[in-house]
Design a protein around this motif. Structure first.
Motif, mmCIF file in Angstrom:
data_model
loop_
_atom_site.group_PDB
_atom_site.id
_atom_site.type_symbol
_atom_site.label_atom_id
_atom_site.label_comp_id
_atom_site.label_asym_id
_atom_site.label_seq_id
_atom_site.Cartn_x
_atom_site.Cartn_y
_atom_site.Cartn_z
ATOM 1 N N ARG A 17 0.804 -1.228 0.000
ATOM 2 C CA ARG A 17 0.000 0.000 0.000
ATOM 3 C C ARG A 17 0.835 1.275 0.000
ATOM 4 N NH1 ARG A 17 -4.538 -1.332 4.493
ATOM 5 N NH2 ARG A 17 -4.828 0.925 4.274
ATOM 6 N N ALA A 18 2.120 1.175 0.271
ATOM 7 C CA ALA A 18 3.005 2.342 0.267
ATOM 8 C C ALA A 18 4.435 1.836 0.184
ATOM 9 C CB ALA A 18 2.813 3.185 1.535
ATOM 10 N N ALA A 19 5.327 2.640 -0.436
ATOM 11 C CA ALA A 19 6.706 2.179 -0.614
ATOM 12 C C ALA A 19 7.676 3.350 -0.547
ATOM 13 C CB ALA A 19 6.865 1.438 -1.941
ATOM 14 N N VAL A 20 8.902 3.052 -0.119
ATOM 15 C CA VAL A 20 9.988 4.021 -0.070
ATOM 16 C C VAL A 20 11.149 3.482 -0.885
ATOM 17 C CG1 VAL A 20 11.605 5.302 1.393
ATOM 18 C CG2 VAL A 20 9.299 4.785 2.246
ATOM 19 N N THR A 78 3.558 10.585 -5.598
ATOM 20 C CA THR A 78 4.996 10.399 -5.405
ATOM 21 C C THR A 78 5.615 11.683 -4.879
ATOM 22 O OG1 THR A 78 5.096 8.794 -7.213
ATOM 23 C CG2 THR A 78 7.179 9.777 -6.523
ATOM 24 N N ASP A 79 6.488 11.540 -3.894
ATOM 25 C CA ASP A 79 7.194 12.680 -3.308
ATOM 26 C C ASP A 79 8.672 12.340 -3.224
ATOM 27 O OD1 ASP A 79 7.600 15.150 -2.219
ATOM 28 O OD2 ASP A 79 6.681 14.691 -0.269
ATOM 29 N N ARG A 80 9.506 13.357 -3.046
ATOM 30 C CA ARG A 80 10.948 13.112 -2.929
ATOM 31 C C ARG A 80 11.552 14.035 -1.892
ATOM 32 N NH1 ARG A 80 13.715 14.642 -8.519
ATOM 33 N NH2 ARG A 80 15.543 13.798 -7.463
ATOM 34 N N ARG A 81 12.651 13.556 -1.281
ATOM 35 C CA ARG A 81 13.422 14.344 -0.336
ATOM 36 C C ARG A 81 14.899 14.063 -0.585
ATOM 37 N NH1 ARG A 81 9.128 16.124 0.046
ATOM 38 N NH2 ARG A 81 7.858 16.542 1.901
ATOM 39 N N GLN A 82 15.748 15.018 -0.223
ATOM 40 C CA GLN A 82 17.185 14.876 -0.433
ATOM 41 C C GLN A 82 17.961 15.269 0.816
ATOM 42 O OE1 GLN A 82 19.127 16.111 -4.198
ATOM 43 N NE2 GLN A 82 20.353 17.484 -2.915
ATOM 44 N N LEU A 83 18.946 14.468 1.153
ATOM 45 C CA LEU A 83 19.862 14.763 2.250
ATOM 46 C C LEU A 83 21.176 15.259 1.662
ATOM 47 C CD1 LEU A 83 20.606 14.681 5.266
ATOM 48 C CD2 LEU A 83 21.302 12.298 4.937
ATOM 49 N N ARG A 95 15.590 8.072 9.474
ATOM 50 C CA ARG A 95 14.546 7.486 10.310
ATOM 51 C C ARG A 95 13.275 8.323 10.287
ATOM 52 N NH1 ARG A 95 17.380 5.353 15.899
ATOM 53 N NH2 ARG A 95 18.497 3.577 14.981
ATOM 54 N N HIS A 96 13.441 9.641 10.395
ATOM 55 C CA HIS A 96 12.281 10.532 10.418
ATOM 56 C C HIS A 96 11.454 10.396 9.151
ATOM 57 C CE1 HIS A 96 9.862 14.209 10.611
ATOM 58 N NE2 HIS A 96 10.311 14.472 9.392
ATOM 59 N N HIS A 97 12.117 10.443 7.993
ATOM 60 C CA HIS A 97 11.355 10.439 6.744
ATOM 61 C C HIS A 97 10.699 9.089 6.475
ATOM 62 C CE1 HIS A 97 12.019 14.479 5.301
ATOM 63 N NE2 HIS A 97 13.281 14.380 5.657
ATOM 64 N N PHE A 138 6.572 8.751 6.915
ATOM 65 C CA PHE A 138 5.856 8.346 5.698
ATOM 66 C C PHE A 138 4.935 7.164 5.995
ATOM 67 C CE2 PHE A 138 5.718 5.465 2.019
ATOM 68 C CZ PHE A 138 5.150 6.296 1.063
ATOM 69 N N PHE A 139 5.461 6.145 6.637
ATOM 70 C CA PHE A 139 4.606 4.990 6.936
ATOM 71 C C PHE A 139 3.576 5.315 8.008
ATOM 72 C CE2 PHE A 139 8.203 2.377 5.097
ATOM 73 C CZ PHE A 139 7.472 1.951 4.003
ATOM 74 N N ALA A 140 3.893 6.225 8.917
ATOM 75 C CA ALA A 140 2.904 6.617 9.931
ATOM 76 C C ALA A 140 1.690 7.279 9.269
ATOM 77 C CB ALA A 140 3.536 7.566 10.946
#
Length: 428
Positions: free
Chosen positions: A300-303, A363-368, A414-416, A420-422
């Motif tokens: 149902r959701a993926a990273v 779809t969303d994206r984040r960068q470190l 960990r946060h992202h 996301f799953f929360a």
């Protein structure tokens, strides 16, 4: 992924930054990271010296931050419906998985090591081939302990199930820190080894076709440089994870899917909710998680943590075919996590941009920033410890995980993943 060096792993999300400077993330990440690393991070100098004098430096994983103590067990799964795609002489596909879960009580239980004895013993041979710069000696890989208790009874209540697929050549154990973090917040997390792909996988026994209780990688180069092999690699991983989902459904129905018939922790089956499933993965595992969600509606959701969403090009001047997930999009949430240190940014950007272009905003994206590809694994904590022990160079540290401090990078990842799953698979 694909492996670094002999196999090359990459490192980036490219595009617009949503990194450590984001309001509300950076400050709390640094404070939380400092606390958890002080509690479970680098070994104190004296202990480091004692360990080195014995069998090598002992590395420590960051501790989980959730309210639950965690249990851990392993499952030996055999898919008798297909021969092994990476070693056709093996007539059945064997898998090893680890399950982390909230524990009811841990009295009398032992904390489990991160790696089994055989895997730890062979790790110094396989890991530097995957990640050049890692030391071939000087580390006691068997000394790293998890924060989870072996075969502890599971806490009552059905938990969302999260599947983890590691990067190519990496063992499932290099995703232990994040798996424990998620389990400590109420998830059942299943980490999957892909034999013949992972550097070495230990099994509970031998077979006629596998005379040793372990199996090493069948790869002899970067699968990304061999398009047919890469296709087989990802197809195999997707089939593996779908089979694991079948096994977990059987487990939730109170059947024991372990092919060796080993006993299960008390209450484990009742703790799994096969109707609420997510997937996440690193590098080739990120490709796997995204494509698995496209192919299997149970997810149902993926990273995707820095995994390509296209096949490698078939020749010079050509572009690789997009995977169906990037070509057609999905109607469920997908998070793309990247770094600014990925050396193959242009190719990764092409497939990620195609994914993001689909309408619907799922779809969303984040960068470190100041980070590199290995920052999504336990190497984020381990590599700085190795650098402090002078077992690798400053250049290798930056190439493997970047210059970012683990007190920032570990909480950021960990946060992202957890938030996301929360949102999409809450623990209730």
């Amino acid at each position: 992924m694909f492996l670094t060096g002999t196999f090359h792993e990459g490192t980036d999300g490219g595009g617009k930054t949503a990194g450590i400077s984001r309001r509300g993330v950076a400050g709390s990440a640094v404070l939380a990271g400092a606390a958890l690393l002080l509690a479970g991070g680098a070994t104190p100098a004296r202990a480091r010296q004692r360990s080195r004098a014995a069998t090598g430096v002992a590395l420590r994983l960051p501790g989980p931050t959730g309210p639950y103590r965690t249990g851990v067990t392993t499952l030996y799964l055999v898919d008798r419906s297909r021969p092994d795609p990476l070693t056709p002489s093996i007539p059945e596909r064997e898998l090893m998985v680890t399950v982390f879960y909230p524990a009811r009580e841990v009295h009398g239980r032992s904390v489990a090591p991160q790696m089994s004895a055989i895997a730890a013993g062979r790790f110094p041979e396989t890991a530097p081939a995957v990640h050049p710069g890692l030391p071939p000696s000087g580390v006691d890989w068997a000394a790293t302990m998890t924060r989870s208790y072996a075969d502890a009874p599971a806490l009552a209540g059905q938990r969302p199930v999260l599947l983890y697929s590691p990067g190519g050549g990496d063992p499932r154990t290099m995703g232990t820190g994040l798996a424990e973090e998620l389990a400590s917040h109420g998830y059942a997390v299943v980490t999957v080894d892909h034999p013949g792909d992972a550097g070495v996988v230990e099994f509970p026994g031998t077979t006629d076709h596998r005379p040793e209780p372990w199996r090493e990688t069948a790869f002899r180069g970067d699968p990304r440089m061999d398009p047919p092999l890469f296709r087989t690699m990802i197809d195999t991983r997707v089939a593996d994870t779908r089979f694991v989902l079948d096994a977990l459904k059987a487990l939730a129905a109170r059947r024991n899917p372990d092919a060796a018939g080993r006993p299960l922790p008390e209450g484990l089956g009742r703790a799994l909710d096969p109707r609420r499933v997510g997937a996440y993965g690193h590098s080739a595992g990120g490709t796997t998680a995204a494509e698995l969600m496209y192919e299997d509606r149970r997810v149902r959701a993926a990273v995707d943590m820095e995994g390509y969403l296209d096949h490698p090009a078939e020749g010079p001047g050509r572009v690789g075919e997009l995977y169906p997930v990037a070509r057609h999009g999905v109607d469920r949430p997908l998070l793309l996590l990247g770094t600014d240190g990925f050396p193959d940014r242009r190719r990764l950007e092409r497939s990620w941009s195609a994914m993001l272009a689909h309408p619907g905003g799922r779809t969303d994206r984040r960068q470190l920033d100041r980070a590199a590809h290995g920052v999504f694994t336990d190497y984020a904590a381990f590599v700085p410890q190795l650098r402090s022990a002078r077992l690798l160079t400053a250049e290798d540290r930056v190439r493997l995980v970047g210059a970012v401090d683990p007190a920032v990078s570990v909480p950021w990842v960990r946060h992202h993943v957890r938030s996301f799953f929360a949102r999409h698979l809450p623990t209730r």
